[in-house]
Design a protein around this motif. Structure first.
Motif, mmCIF file in Angstrom:
data_model
loop_
_atom_site.group_PDB
_atom_site.id
_atom_site.type_symbol
_atom_site.label_atom_id
_atom_site.label_comp_id
_atom_site.label_asym_id
_atom_site.label_seq_id
_atom_site.Cartn_x
_atom_site.Cartn_y
_atom_site.Cartn_z
ATOM 1 N N GLU A 1 47.060 -12.978 0.766
ATOM 2 C CA GLU A 1 46.481 -13.705 -0.369
ATOM 3 C C GLU A 1 45.444 -12.863 -1.122
ATOM 4 O OE1 GLU A 1 47.759 -16.325 -1.395
ATOM 5 O OE2 GLU A 1 48.912 -16.931 0.348
ATOM 6 N N VAL B 1 45.376 -10.438 -6.604
ATOM 7 C CA VAL B 1 44.787 -11.705 -7.048
ATOM 8 C C VAL B 1 45.035 -11.869 -8.547
ATOM 9 C CG1 VAL B 1 42.671 -13.076 -7.183
ATOM 10 C CG2 VAL B 1 43.012 -11.499 -5.275
ATOM 11 N N LYS C 1 43.014 -16.861 -10.743
ATOM 12 C CA LYS C 1 42.226 -17.068 -9.523
ATOM 13 C C LYS C 1 40.884 -16.335 -9.626
ATOM 14 C CE LYS C 1 42.372 -16.727 -4.468
ATOM 15 N NZ LYS C 1 43.158 -16.371 -3.279
ATOM 16 N N LYS D 1 38.377 -16.725 -0.863
ATOM 17 C CA LYS D 1 39.426 -15.776 -1.275
ATOM 18 C C LYS D 1 40.601 -15.793 -0.300
ATOM 19 C CE LYS D 1 37.004 -11.820 0.849
ATOM 20 N NZ LYS D 1 36.416 -10.500 0.597
ATOM 21 N N ASN E 1 47.206 -18.038 -3.629
ATOM 22 C CA ASN E 1 47.323 -17.711 -5.053
ATOM 23 C C ASN E 1 48.183 -18.715 -5.818
ATOM 24 O OD1 ASN E 1 45.780 -15.450 -4.590
ATOM 25 N ND2 ASN E 1 47.513 -14.054 -4.409
#
Length: 583
Positions: A508, A512, A516, A557, A562
């Protein structure tokens, strides 16, 4: 022929006495092994040649033969997914025939003449074609359609056309007659002098970002398609790793990776890794849209200089087809060292640290070949140049770094301390900059959100404040600082660990999307604004830190996939709920 023989040999520099048959920058064959060389200086009494292969065993008196043309790259189908040396000899073909070491004078064609391509002809008899027009296409890999273009300087009427079908690269498929009744036979291959930029119709503004999925780049220091960037960093700061990550995830159509003067084992690792990497956009091997040029530190020094130009010529060729190409040069310092060595052998007057006086102009000529352009056939394409710089002892004041800084508009300074602290990417946010923000602002406002650059400005301001406060805290201790300043340090830590630091091995976090990145900045700034109100009302910062909200924001995060960005609504609710409980 007696005149055109070697007079003296000094490493890669060879002189020929009283030779008035060669022209400047002409490609020549040196010695009985026919080593590839280039004329770099002509005087009344002497011609000087730099040889792109090892001159070991060469002796005075051996012949030098001119070709009448400059050093050129062969451009055609078969370049993508291949590995070449600095003068565009295919290393895999050489390995199959001669083993792991390149024999001297191996005159192997860059484009495999025996390969076959399923070609679709795009023109018919009577069509009028000019330079750059596409006359045929073939699928070079599953990801790249190769478009054959009329070579520069040729225009006229199509006289003869072969039917669509399977052809070898050097088969004639279209014949053109120009206004002077000259006949030009077009194959799948063309040649282009590597030190001459390919012509374009016009240069366009750099108004579209090259998105990499790396937050510190896309948000703080973005690069435009057709832009230039330098990645300076000492040994072990992650230059190569960063370029790999960029190559894998950036939204360029094609990657050209030039390993210039790197260590052999490191280059081998790069080649092996690129073969194994899967392109996240197509789920096919990344090599299907990659050209690799390998020029290791034990290869002849002059070939390092050629490798940079070979790489950028290939990049421009695909740009002219309408592709967005990212060129990674690793490292331009080794290229500059090659210039210095040859300059020393030519007994030229040295400038700073022994580099030649023309170092800045050579660096500028290289980076000038980047750009977002409209090609001769009307298609839009770009070449983005990202050059790694390896300053000795991580000293950014040395000539190569300083001169590169003058000609690039993005500067991603890698920091040894961040790298050793396992902070990836180790880009120092205080030393780095991007001059593309103004050019890209309209794109960000239209395609992401008008808030994106506002949040970016606030994040940068908080990081600058944090740096100043950390200097003070080193002297007097952070406990003495008032709570509003301690809050800035706490939020700075959240930005550093939760936003700037990225995990290339986490599914993930390795890439990015911009949406996001925007929501992450929004959450961090929401936490700061709400916490600031609490502190201004007289509450202690310790009350906030004990809730664990700062640590939860750092972990968002990883926690939010995503493809489920709606979960950020829960993060905002969590911040509001936690802070309202502390009132």
């Amino acid at each position: 022929m007696k005149d055109n023989v070697i007079y003296s040999i000094n490493g890669p520099v060879v002189t020929v006495k009283a030779a008035n048959v060669f022209s400047m920058l002409e490609m020549v064959y040196v010695g009985r092994d026919r080593l590839l060389g280039e004329v770099i200086s002509i005087s009344k009494s002497m011609t000087t040649i730099q040889v792109y292969e090892s001159t070991t065993g060469l002796i005075p008196g051996e012949p030098v033969v001119g070709t009448g043309e400059p050093i050129s790259a062969e451009l055609g189908p078969g370049l993508v997914a291949n590995i070449f040396d600095g003068i565009e000899r295919p290393l895999t073909t050489i390995a199959e025939g001669a083993g792991m070491f390149i024999p001297k004078g191996s005159d192997i064609q860059s484009i495999d003449a025996k390969a076959t391509w399923d070609v679709t002809i795009k023109v018919k008899e009577g069509d009028v074609l000019s330079s750059g027009d596409i006359y045929a296409t073939t699928m070079e890999t599953k990801s790249i359609e190769h478009r054959m273009m009329v070579p520069n300087g040729i225009q006229g009427t199509v006289q003869k056309v072969m039917p669509s079908g399977v052809y070898h690269p050097y088969d004639v498929i279209v014949t053109i007659v120009d206004a002077y009744k000259n006949i030009h036979e077009l194959t799948l291959v063309q040649r282009w002098p590597i030190k001459e930029p390919r012509p374009v119709r016009r240069r366009l503004n750099n108004a579209v970002p090259l998105i990499s999925g790396q937050r510190v780049i896309d948000t703080l220091f973005p690069i435009a398609k057709g832009g230039t960037a330098a990645v300076p960093g000492g040994f072990g700061t992650g230059k190569t790793m960063m370029q790999h990550q960029f190559a894998k995830w950036c939204d360029a159509d094609l990657i050209v990776y030039v390993g210039c003067g790197e260590r052999g084992n490191e280059m081998t690792q790069v080649l092996e890794e690129f073969k194994d990497l899967i392109d996240p956009r197509t789920n096919k091997p990344l090599m299907e849209r990659t050209v690799l040029i390998a020029n290791t530190s034990n290869m002849p020094v002059a070939a390092r200089e050629a490798s940079i130009y070979t790489g950028v010529t290939i990049a421009e060729y695909y740009r002219d087809m309408g592709y967005h190409v990212a060129l990674m040069a690793d490292s331009t310092s080794r290229w500059a060292e090659a210039l210095r060595e040859i300059s020393g052998r030519l007994e030229e007057m040295p400038a700073e640290e022994g580099f030649p006086a023309y170092l800045p102009s050579r660096i500028s000529q290289f980076y000038e070949r980047a750009g977002f352009v409209e090609s001769l056939n009307g298609s839009e394409g770009s070449v983005t140049v990202i050059g790694a710089v390896s300053p000795q002892g991580a000293d950014f004041s040395e000539p190569v770094t300083q001169n590169t800084k003058r000609f690039v508009r993005c500067f991603w300074a890698l920091d040894k301390e961040l790298a050793y602290a396992r902070h990836y990417a180790a880009i120092n946010w205080n030393l780095s900059y991007s001059e593309y923000i103004g050019d890209l602002s309209e794109w960000y406002d239209t395609n992401v959100s008008p808030s994106f650059l506002q949040y970016r400005a606030r994040i940068r301001a908080l990081l600058a404040q944090e740096t100043t406060l950390l200097e003070i805290a080193k002297l007097i201790g952070s406990d003495v600082l008032p709570d509003d300043q301690r809050l800035v340090i706490e939020i700075g830590k959240v930005i550093r660990l939760g936003f700037l630091q990225q995990n290339a091995f986490h599914k993930e976090d390795t890439y990015v999307p911009l949406e996001k990145q925007l929501l992450m900045m929004e959450a961090i700034l929401r936490l700061y604004d709400r916490a600031k109100i609490v502190i201004e009302s007289g509450r202690s910062l310790n009350v906030l830190t004990e809730t664990g909200i700062f640590d939860r924001i750092v972990k968002m995060k990883y926690d939010i996939p995503n493809d489920h960005l709606e979960l950020f609504k829960g993060v905002i609710k969590d911040i509001d709920k936690t802070i309202s409980h502390t009132h």
